[in-house]
Design a protein around this motif. Structure first.
Motif, mmCIF file in Angstrom:
data_model
loop_
_atom_site.group_PDB
_atom_site.id
_atom_site.type_symbol
_atom_site.label_atom_id
_atom_site.label_comp_id
_atom_site.label_asym_id
_atom_site.label_seq_id
_atom_site.Cartn_x
_atom_site.Cartn_y
_atom_site.Cartn_z
ATOM 1 N N THR A 84 62.737 37.660 86.717
ATOM 2 C CA THR A 84 62.546 36.784 85.561
ATOM 3 C C THR A 84 61.312 37.196 84.772
ATOM 4 O OG1 THR A 84 63.278 35.089 87.086
ATOM 5 C CG2 THR A 84 62.625 34.362 84.908
ATOM 6 N N ARG A 85 61.502 37.347 83.462
ATOM 7 C CA ARG A 85 60.382 37.805 82.644
ATOM 8 C C ARG A 85 59.222 36.816 82.678
ATOM 9 N NH1 ARG A 85 60.194 41.937 78.843
ATOM 10 N NH2 ARG A 85 62.304 42.394 79.479
ATOM 11 N N ARG A 142 57.122 37.214 85.809
ATOM 12 C CA ARG A 142 56.293 38.431 85.796
ATOM 13 C C ARG A 142 55.110 38.268 84.848
ATOM 14 N NH1 ARG A 142 60.425 43.527 86.069
ATOM 15 N NH2 ARG A 142 61.311 42.997 88.083
#
Lengths: 304, 97
Positions: free
Chosen positions: A240-241, A244
């Motif tokens: 998941t962006r 991160r």
């Protein structure tokens, strides 16, 4: 005096217990007790910042990490090494004795007024617009240490995630948790709202009083771990962006602000004068969220 | 007035320590996990409650008193949840006859 002596006796006894315990679980349990007594000792010395960090990170979070490690080790018992010979044992003993004597001598031979920078910190305290000298040291006078401390956590998370088997890379971190019912589910629903408020409080008073981002981050991480352990709220996948970015944002922002300082004032990590407090606040918020996410991901471990 | 408050603090804290000692004695002496949990949770929480009660008159302003009460409440909540968890594990491992 009696209290202090009992405390020292307890710390030494627990340290010995950790070393001689035959089972990993017992050693970890004793180590957690040791950390809590150590936190009390820091409190008795008047160093509340250190005491809070020791209790939250040293005993609490490290304890959870070690417990998880002990559980995994017991699932895959290591093969016994052949016991060391008599000469090796004597050499190990002599080495340890010399090291102990050297450390003891170094402590005893300290000058009466130990060298320190406390006076300089007190003299320059006003420059940072913070009330807590510990916060000034962490964010301004020794900002590089704090930056490296938070950056090493990001590296640790990357290493932990990298340990997952190939097909687990994109999935959520850690082992899947069964949905709990009863007391654990109740606690996982009741405690997080309170805990998040407490964490925000500890973060906010860190400016003027003992407290700060690491302690607040440990509490936030625990408040994330609780619903995860109860199986109520599964962790987002590693890919998941948002996750991160959360992990990396704190150190990245700290470095960016440090470079800004280098451009404006000529020194890396120097705070542009006049904007110290708002900039420190923004960086600390980002760092707290990053550290909390990193600590929680470390406890969850790689996808198994 | 301050003498009265001091006497109240000393009485409550000493009584609280008494309950803590009783709880610890129970932890060490009781035969099975259930009884030990019983001793720890009940006696210690009464002890902690008494200590908090004794320290209330000495709290700085309303915020300090509220924090003391919150600590007691959080400890109650935490062990109300962990006590049954431990008891369940103990029962699963060693079912009562």
């Amino acid at each position: 005096m009696i209290v202090d002596l009992a405390l020292v006796g307890g710390i030494l006894a627990l340290a010995l217990g950790v070393l001689v315990a035959r089972q990993a679980f017992a050693a970890v349990a004793l180590f957690i007790g040791y950390g809590l007594l150590l936190a009390l000792a820091w409190g008795r010395l008047g160093l509340m910042d250190v005491a809070l960090t020791e209790a939250a990170i040293g005993a609490g979070l490290s304890g959870v990490l070690l417990l998880a490690a002990a559980r995994r080790l017991s699932a895959a018992p290591a093969q016994e090494d052949s016991p060391p010979g008599r000469v090796t044992r004597a050499l190990i003993g002599a080495g340890c004795a010399i090291l102990t004597c050297a450390v003891g001598a170094a402590v005893l031979l300290l000058p009466d007024a130990p060298p320190g920078l406390a006076a300089e910190v007190a003299a320059n305290q006003r420059a940072t617009a913070l009330g807590n000298p510990v916060a000034s040291v962490l964010m301004a006078f020794r900002g590089l240490d704090t930056l490296l401390e938070s950056a090493v956590l990001v590296l640790a998370v990357i290493c932990t995630v990298a340990l997952a088997p190939d097909q687990g890379w994109a999935g959520p971190p850690g082992a899947p948790q069964p949905q709990a019912d009863g007391p654990l589910a109740l606690l996982a629903r009741l405690l997080p709202p309170l805990g998040i408020v407490v964490a925000a409080h500890i973060f906010w008073i860190g400016v003027d009083a003992p407290g700060g981002k690491f302690q607040a981050a440990a509490i936030l991480a625990a408040m994330w771990l609780l619903p995860w352990m109860a199986g109520i709220a599964p962790a987002p996948p590693i890919g998941t962006r948002a996750l991160r970015i959360t992990v990396a944002a704190g150190p990245a922002l700290f470095i960016a602000v440090g470079l800004l300082g280098a451009m404006l004032t000529g020194a890396f990590l120097a705070w542009p004068s006049g904007f110290e407090k708002p900039l420190i606040l923004i960086v600390e918020v980002a760092l707290t969220l990053s550290i909390a996410a990193a600590l929680a991901l470390l406890v969850m471990g790689p996808r198994t | 007035m301050s003498l009265l408050a001091d006497a109240f603090t000393v009485f409550c804290v000493v009584a609280g320590i008494g309950f803590f000692a009783a709880g610890t004695a129970g932890l060490l002496r009781f035969p099975d996990t259930g009884s030990r949990l019983h001793a720890l949770t009940k006696a210690d929480h009464l002890g902690l409650g008494l200590i908090v009660l004794g320290l209330l008159p000495r709290a700085e302003a309303l915020g300090g008193a509220f924090r003391l009460l919150a600590i007691w409440g959080l400890v109650l909540l935490a062990s109300a949840a962990t006590g049954p968890l431990l008891a369940r594990i103990a029962q699963r491992r060693d079912p009562p006859a």
